[in-house]
Write a protein that holds these residues in place. Structure first.
Motif, PDB file in Angstrom:
ATOM      1  N   CYS A 116      -5.793   0.462  -1.625  1.00 58.65           N
ATOM      2  CA  CYS A 116      -5.008   2.278  -1.519  1.00 58.65           C
ATOM      3  C   CYS A 116      -4.421   1.565   0.127  1.00 58.65           C
ATOM      4  CB  CYS A 116      -5.951   3.223  -1.501  1.00 58.65           C
ATOM      5  SG  CYS A 116      -7.019   3.375  -2.537  1.00 58.65           S
ATOM      6  N   TRP A 117      -5.200   0.770   0.660  1.00 61.38           N
ATOM      7  CA  TRP A 117      -4.445   0.881   2.086  1.00 61.38           C
ATOM      8  C   TRP A 117      -3.404   0.038   1.980  1.00 61.38           C
ATOM      9  CZ3 TRP A 117      -4.115  -4.804   4.060  1.00 61.38           C
ATOM     10  CH2 TRP A 117      -3.282  -4.353   5.693  1.00 61.38           C
ATOM     11  N   LEU A 118      -2.365  -0.976   0.675  1.00 58.77           N
ATOM     12  CA  LEU A 118      -1.634  -1.653   0.510  1.00 58.77           C
ATOM     13  C   LEU A 118      -0.474  -0.809   0.177  1.00 58.77           C
ATOM     14  CD1 LEU A 118       0.167  -3.949  -0.260  1.00 58.77           C
ATOM     15  CD2 LEU A 118      -1.206  -3.947  -2.807  1.00 58.77           C
ATOM     16  N   ARG A 119      -0.493  -0.006  -1.065  1.00 55.33           N
ATOM     17  CA  ARG A 119       0.237   1.046  -1.757  1.00 55.33           C
ATOM     18  C   ARG A 119       0.551   2.312  -0.739  1.00 55.33           C
ATOM     19  NH1 ARG A 119      -4.256   2.438  -6.709  1.00 55.33           N
ATOM     20  NH2 ARG A 119      -3.120   0.420  -7.655  1.00 55.33           N
ATOM     21  N   TRP A 120      -0.484   2.504   0.312  1.00 49.25           N
ATOM     22  CA  TRP A 120       0.157   3.303   1.232  1.00 49.25           C
ATOM     23  C   TRP A 120       0.916   3.418   1.720  1.00 49.25           C
ATOM     24  CZ3 TRP A 120      -5.322   4.920   2.301  1.00 49.25           C
ATOM     25  CH2 TRP A 120      -6.553   5.561   0.945  1.00 49.25           C
ATOM     26  N   TRP A 121       0.294   2.107   2.791  1.00 45.60           N
ATOM     27  CA  TRP A 121       1.781   1.390   3.219  1.00 45.60           C
ATOM     28  C   TRP A 121       2.945   0.850   2.748  1.00 45.60           C
ATOM     29  CZ3 TRP A 121       0.626  -1.055   8.498  1.00 45.60           C
ATOM     30  CH2 TRP A 121      -0.360  -0.410   9.468  1.00 45.60           C
ATOM     31  N   SER A 122       2.791   0.465   1.711  1.00 42.83           N
ATOM     32  CA  SER A 122       4.414   0.017   0.938  1.00 42.83           C
ATOM     33  C   SER A 122       5.199   2.103   0.860  1.00 42.83           C
ATOM     34  CB  SER A 122       3.677  -0.143  -0.284  1.00 42.83           C
ATOM     35  OG  SER A 122       2.970  -1.756   0.240  1.00 42.83           O
ATOM     36  N   HIS A 123       4.451   2.304   0.419  1.00 45.89           N
ATOM     37  CA  HIS A 123       5.200   4.434   0.591  1.00 45.89           C
ATOM     38  C   HIS A 123       5.661   4.090   1.426  1.00 45.89           C
ATOM     39  CE1 HIS A 123       4.999   8.089  -1.414  1.00 45.89           C
ATOM     40  NE2 HIS A 123       4.997   7.930  -0.833  1.00 45.89           N
ATOM     41  N   LEU A 124       5.167   4.239   2.654  1.00 46.95           N
ATOM     42  CA  LEU A 124       6.127   4.763   3.885  1.00 46.95           C
ATOM     43  C   LEU A 124       6.785   4.025   4.354  1.00 46.95           C
ATOM     44  CD1 LEU A 124       4.757   6.907   5.584  1.00 46.95           C
ATOM     45  CD2 LEU A 124       3.358   6.047   3.586  1.00 46.95           C
ATOM     46  N   ARG A 125       7.218   2.113   4.114  1.00 45.52           N
ATOM     47  CA  ARG A 125       8.060   1.278   4.542  1.00 45.52           C
ATOM     48  C   ARG A 125       9.413   1.828   3.489  1.00 45.52           C
ATOM     49  NH1 ARG A 125       3.584   0.757   5.802  1.00 45.52           N
ATOM     50  NH2 ARG A 125       3.137  -1.551   7.545  1.00 45.52           N
ATOM     51  N   VAL A 126       8.871   2.561   2.380  1.00 39.69           N
ATOM     52  CA  VAL A 126      10.217   1.934   1.210  1.00 39.69           C
ATOM     53  C   VAL A 126      10.654   3.637   1.512  1.00 39.69           C
ATOM     54  CG1 VAL A 126      10.510   3.122  -1.090  1.00 39.69           C
ATOM     55  CG2 VAL A 126       9.156   1.230  -0.463  1.00 39.69           C
ATOM     56  N   ASN A 183       0.048  14.626  -2.564  1.00 41.92           N
ATOM     57  CA  ASN A 183       0.356  13.853  -2.986  1.00 41.92           C
ATOM     58  C   ASN A 183       0.230  12.178  -3.846  1.00 41.92           C
ATOM     59  OD1 ASN A 183       3.755  11.083  -1.796  1.00 41.92           O
ATOM     60  ND2 ASN A 183       3.280  11.986  -4.214  1.00 41.92           N
ATOM     61  N   PRO A 184      -0.473  12.005  -4.527  1.00 40.89           N
ATOM     62  CA  PRO A 184      -1.347  10.774  -5.080  1.00 40.89           C
ATOM     63  C   PRO A 184      -0.136  10.095  -5.707  1.00 40.89           C
ATOM     64  CG  PRO A 184      -2.150  12.293  -6.557  1.00 40.89           C
ATOM     65  CD  PRO A 184      -1.064  13.111  -5.009  1.00 40.89           C
ATOM     66  N   GLU A 185      -0.271   8.355  -5.022  1.00 38.95           N
ATOM     67  CA  GLU A 185       0.341   7.066  -5.875  1.00 38.95           C
ATOM     68  C   GLU A 185      -0.236   7.234  -6.791  1.00 38.95           C
ATOM     69  OE1 GLU A 185      -1.245   4.257  -5.918  1.00 38.95           O
ATOM     70  OE2 GLU A 185      -2.699   5.249  -4.989  1.00 38.95           O
ATOM     71  N   PHE A 186       0.974   6.090  -8.286  1.00 37.63           N
ATOM     72  CA  PHE A 186       0.472   5.163  -9.070  1.00 37.63           C
ATOM     73  C   PHE A 186       0.920   4.040  -8.822  1.00 37.63           C
ATOM     74  CE2 PHE A 186       0.640  10.477  -9.605  1.00 37.63           C
ATOM     75  CZ  PHE A 186      -0.899  10.586 -10.094  1.00 37.63           C
ATOM     76  N   ASP A 218       7.597   6.561 -12.208  1.00 37.66           N
ATOM     77  CA  ASP A 218       7.009   6.848 -13.578  1.00 37.66           C
ATOM     78  C   ASP A 218       7.181   8.179 -13.694  1.00 37.66           C
ATOM     79  OD1 ASP A 218       7.014   4.284 -15.201  1.00 37.66           O
ATOM     80  OD2 ASP A 218       4.547   4.402 -14.846  1.00 37.66           O
ATOM     81  N   ARG A 219       6.575   8.579 -12.612  1.00 37.17           N
ATOM     82  CA  ARG A 219       6.804  10.068 -11.804  1.00 37.17           C
ATOM     83  C   ARG A 219       6.340  10.180 -10.442  1.00 37.17           C
ATOM     84  NH1 ARG A 219       1.890   7.631 -13.648  1.00 37.17           N
ATOM     85  NH2 ARG A 219       0.045   8.939 -13.859  1.00 37.17           N
ATOM     86  N   VAL A 220       6.685  11.546  -9.797  1.00 41.36           N
ATOM     87  CA  VAL A 220       6.577  11.941  -8.291  1.00 41.36           C
ATOM     88  C   VAL A 220       5.182  12.811  -8.451  1.00 41.36           C
ATOM     89  CG1 VAL A 220       7.520  12.722  -5.947  1.00 41.36           C
ATOM     90  CG2 VAL A 220       8.341  10.344  -7.265  1.00 41.36           C
ATOM     91  N   LEU A 221       4.302  12.732  -8.199  1.00 35.30           N
ATOM     92  CA  LEU A 221       3.176  13.917  -8.418  1.00 35.30           C
ATOM     93  C   LEU A 221       3.742  14.800  -6.769  1.00 35.30           C
ATOM     94  CD1 LEU A 221       1.904  15.976 -10.128  1.00 35.30           C
ATOM     95  CD2 LEU A 221       0.100  14.062  -9.953  1.00 35.30           C
ATOM     96  N   ILE A 222       3.972  15.576  -6.985  1.00 33.95           N
ATOM     97  CA  ILE A 222       3.667  16.757  -5.179  1.00 33.95           C
ATOM     98  C   ILE A 222       2.515  18.133  -5.533  1.00 33.95           C
ATOM     99  CG2 ILE A 222       4.501  18.310  -3.572  1.00 33.95           C
ATOM    100  CD1 ILE A 222       7.073  16.256  -4.078  1.00 33.95           C
TER     101      ILE A 222
END
Length: 452
Positions: free
Chosen positions: A27-37, A176-179, A193-197
């Motif tokens: 989870c840590w990796l994905r969240w940090w990647s998300h904010l950088r993008v 806003n979960p990530e997949f 694939d999708r952005v879920l809000i």
């Protein structure tokens, strides 16, 4: 509310307890990647990522870009955005004050004690982060629940924020979960694939899936559960393949042509969370048990093949990350395999190109809590290369599908191993026929020994 200009990201370290740092996680990796993008694609928005772990923040700010985690494409994103509109800091309160939008992305590990131990989510970190926001904020904020949480967690967050907010402060809560999949996280963010809000009010917009808050939370858990169910099915089939002489690669390929099933069988693990009823929970626990059984079955196959004993024998384990192209180890098959080998009093050499020594020792200690680390270190050594790990070993176990393991000089490996030399391919990675021609005894998961 005015347009968003400042985004704050709570990392997986606790925002209120400076001595309680949560270990690295998927989870840590994905969240940090998300904010950088976000920072890369929205240069007009300032993104600040806060973490109380000074060493980790220093690594993100390092001039030579020696980032604390590995993910293909991540360094390039950081290089383009850092110092422009992407910043890393340990000043949590300042970040809360300045932010218009706050991502709450703290860890939600499975509880290890108390009610729900072994399957329920520990939401202590979520509550601590939420209370910190309420105590510090002096203006209205949008708070986005990013962590993987049980359904209706957002309601608890809203209750805490409303009960502790200052006069004039209003909080809108979103989910806003990530997949994302590690190893392709950056690519997934560029082409999702999708952005879920999820929100209490959810107007529909083109190409964005908007749902209710509770539906958003449950969608993430449901996706994890369904993927775990799918991998448990292929795990069960692999055992049948080994018994019948069928080839799991060929079976998976064949059934993948059915449009109702599809070709992808990802290696994903389920952290079982709170479920609707005891009956439903029991069903999903069986899914988890099947995936754990696959690991135990592979360990047993290693022991059985090595003449029913590995006591005093040296085994090289290639790969410690749970999958290639990441340094993440949570739910890694290697941890279970090594724990089983140690219980059989074997010696283990470990090599992984991305996982740190500290992380390996921490994971092995957690897997065997009743064994002192000093005792584990007498049986385990961490090698600097695959060739070093394989030297003087009786067997090689491939636990992670790193590309470099396909390109090893297997002739040199064979020359430096004890004979007979065994290779156990747990990732369908190597050319078994080629290795057998060199002299190896090769066992491949999902394939019968009759293929040899």
């Amino acid at each position: 509310m005015a347009p968003v200009k400042y985004v704050l990201f709570f990392s997986s370290s606790l925002p209120t307890l400076t001595d309680a740092i949560v270990p690295h996680s998927r989870c840590w990796l994905r969240w940090w990647s998300h904010l950088r993008v976000i920072a890369l694609k929205c240069p007009h928005i300032t993104v600040t990522i806060v973490d109380l772990n000074q060493a980790r923040v220093d690594a993100w700010n390092s001039p030579d870009f020696k980032l604390p985690i590995y993910e293909p494409g991540l360094e390039e994103v950081v290089r383009k955005a850092r110092g422009r509109n992407l910043f890393f800091s340990t000043d949590v309160d300042k970040g809360i004050e300045e932010a218009d939008l706050i991502f709450v992305s703290v860890n939600t590990p499975t509880k290890k004690s108390g009610v729900g131990a072994g399957f329920a989510a520990d939401l202590n970190y979520v509550e601590l982060a939420t209370r910190r926001i309420a105590n510090v904020a002096t203006s209205s904020k949008i708070v986005v629940e990013k962590s993987t949480v049980p359904c209706r967690t957002a309601e608890s967050m809203r209750t805490i924020l409303e009960a502790n907010s200052k006069p004039g402060c209003h909080f809108d809560i979103l989910s806003n979960p990530e997949f994302l999949a590690e190893g392709t996280a950056i690519t997934d963010l560029f082409n999702p694939d999708r952005v879920l809000i999820g929100s209490l009010k959810h107007p529909r917009e083109e190409r964005i899936l908007t749902v209710g808050l509770w539906s958003s939370e449950l969608s993430k858990l449901a996706a994890n559960a369904m993927l775990a169910q799918r991998i448990s099915s292929i795990n069960a089939l692999s055992a049948i393949c080994e018994a019948t002489g069928a080839n799991i690669d060929e079976v998976a390929h064949a059934i993948g042509f059915d449009s109702r099933i599809g070709p992808k069988f990802s290696r994903l693990a389920l952290a079982l969370r709170e479920l609707a009823s005891p009956e439903v929970a029991a069903y999903w626990r069986q899914v988890v048990e099947m995936n754990e059984h696959q690991k135990r079955r592979f360990s047993k196959r290693v022991v059985d093949t090595l003449f029913n004993t590995i006591t005093g024998k040296r085994i090289a384990v290639l790969g410690f990350a749970f999958k290639a192209d990441t340094g993440d180890t949570r739910e890694s098959a290697a941890i279970t395999l090594i724990r089983d080998f140690l219980s059989e009093r074997a010696f283990v050499n470990i090599y992984d190109p991305q996982v740190s020594k500290d992380q390996i020792w921490a994971d092995l200690s957690e897997a065997s809590p009743n064994i002192p680390l000093e005792t584990i270190q007498k049986q385990v050594s961490i090698s600097a290369s695959a060739l070093e790990a394989c030297k003087n070993a009786e067997a090689v176990v491939i636990a992670t599908e790193w590309k470099e393991f396909k390109e090893i000089n297997w002739e040199e490996v064979y020359a430096n191993m004890n004979k007979p030399a065994f290779v156990f391919d747990g990732r369908l990675l190597v050319d078994a026929a080629k290795l057998r021609s060199i002299g190896f005894k090769v066992t491949t998961i999902g394939r019968s020994d009759l293929d040899a």
